[in-house]
Design a protein around this motif. Structure first.
Motif, PDB file in Angstrom:
ATOM      1  N   UNK A 146     -27.981  13.551  29.900  1.00 14.36           N
ATOM      2  CA  UNK A 146     -27.584  12.220  30.335  1.00 14.36           C
ATOM      3  C   UNK A 146     -27.161  12.309  31.791  1.00 14.36           C
ATOM      4  N   UNK A 147     -27.852  11.583  32.648  1.00 18.81           N
ATOM      5  CA  UNK A 147     -27.508  11.528  34.068  1.00 18.81           C
ATOM      6  C   UNK A 147     -26.740  10.240  34.336  1.00 18.81           C
ATOM      7  N   UNK A 229     -22.645   7.324  26.338  1.00 20.04           N
ATOM      8  CA  UNK A 229     -22.953   8.738  26.516  1.00 20.04           C
ATOM      9  C   UNK A 229     -23.135   9.413  25.160  1.00 20.04           C
ATOM     10  N   UNK A 230     -22.222   9.137  24.240  1.00 19.62           N
ATOM     11  CA  UNK A 230     -22.318   9.723  22.896  1.00 19.62           C
ATOM     12  C   UNK A 230     -23.619   9.325  22.217  1.00 19.62           C
ATOM     13  N   UNK A 231     -23.989   8.059  22.338  1.00 18.14           N
ATOM     14  CA  UNK A 231     -25.235   7.584  21.735  1.00 18.14           C
ATOM     15  C   UNK A 231     -26.437   8.327  22.308  1.00 18.14           C
ATOM     16  N   UNK A 232     -26.489   8.476  23.624  1.00 17.41           N
ATOM     17  CA  UNK A 232     -27.642   9.115  24.255  1.00 17.41           C
ATOM     18  C   UNK A 232     -27.725  10.607  23.953  1.00 17.41           C
ATOM     19  N   UNK A 233     -26.608  11.218  23.613  1.00 17.31           N
ATOM     20  CA  UNK A 233     -26.613  12.630  23.229  1.00 17.31           C
ATOM     21  C   UNK A 233     -26.915  12.829  21.752  1.00 17.31           C
ATOM     22  N   UNK A 234     -26.720  11.801  20.957  1.00 15.29           N
ATOM     23  CA  UNK A 234     -26.807  11.939  19.507  1.00 15.29           C
ATOM     24  C   UNK A 234     -28.228  11.776  18.991  1.00 15.29           C
TER      25      UNK A 234
END
Length: 268
Positions: A146-147, A229-234
């Motif tokens: 995530x950038x 951020x959590x969503x994009x990492x999950x």
């Protein structure tokens, strides 16, 4: 033929086991790290400042965290950190390129030194981080990057160094997404608008003017950025890569006419 029976509730969200977060000594980076640790990730916090206080906070709460000193503009330092992650955890599943600086200088007030420094940290730092982290993520079976860009990477922001760095980060994310897809690595950019953090201290007139243009009528809360951020990492974003996620209360899509209508109310 009847459809197969589906569970009443979706499977639990899966978060990456090991994540590296830059700019994590304070502010939004520290919030991202705390939130990931609460969800079971071993978080590696990296910054030019001391991450030890945040690491102690996480470990005292029962989480797992490791501190690293990292100048994101230093390629060798990036490899030192990723080698340490490999030694201690054996894998890397997520990277949050959060480190960045802003200089609110208009075009003709921006010196070459400011221009070089902002782009070096905000853009080159992310490039070096992706390049150093990708092989370990590949060896770990893939992962998510995530950038942290900005709506300044989607519009013509008045500060040329900041805007150029964030537009560049948008393009870098898309380029990396295509190149790293065969390694099962996803790359997305996150574009916050105005966020209620300490970075806005002393900018009351700027904040008031910007807020008038936000259809939602307020800046974002830091937790709202962390949730994205959590969503994009999950695993919930498993089919997303090369995407731009905008969190701005409608500022980019509708801010101009929202403000025009407010200013012209009663005259239409």
């Amino acid at each position: 033929m009847s459809e197969p029976e589906r569970p009443a509730y979706p499977e639990p969200v899966r978060y990456p086991a090991v994540v590296l977060v830059t700019g994590a000594a304070a502010g939004m980076g520290a919030e991202h790290a705390r939130a990931l640790a609460r969800r079971g990730s071993h978080v590696h916090l990296a910054d030019v400042a001391d991450c030890a206080p945040v690491v102690r906070e996480i470990t005292d709460a029962g989480g797992r965290a490791t501190a690293h000193r990292l100048d994101v503009t230093d390629s060798a330092a990036w490899h030192t950190v990723t080698d340490a992650v490999r030694r201690t955890c054996g894998r890397l599943d997520g990277l949050v390129n959060n480190a960045g600086i802003s200089r609110r200088l208009r075009f003709m007030d921006t010196t070459e030194e400011v221009w070089d420094r902002v782009l070096r940290i905000n853009l080159t730092g992310a490039f070096l981080g992706i390049r150093a982290s990708a092989p370990l993520m590949r060896d770990s079976g893939g992962g998510a990057i995530v950038n942290i860009s900005s709506i300044s990477g989607q519009i013509g922001y008045f500060s040329p160094s900041y805007s150029a760095s964030k537009w560049g980060l948008t393009g870098l994310s898309k380029s990396a997404a295509g190149e790293l897809a065969p390694w099962n690595i996803r790359v997305n950019s996150l574009h916050p608008g105005l966020v209620a953090t300490g970075l806005l201290a002393g900018s009351d007139a700027f904040v008031a003017g910007a807020t008038r243009s936000i259809p939602a009528g307020r800046p974002a809360e830091p937790a709202e950025i962390t949730d994205a951020v959590l969503f994009l990492l999950s695993d919930r974003s498993a089919y997303m890569t090369g995407s731009e996620v905008t969190l701005d209360g409608g500022l980019v899509s509708n801010g101009l006419y929202h403000r025009i209508l407010d200013d012209a109310e009663g005259a239409l």
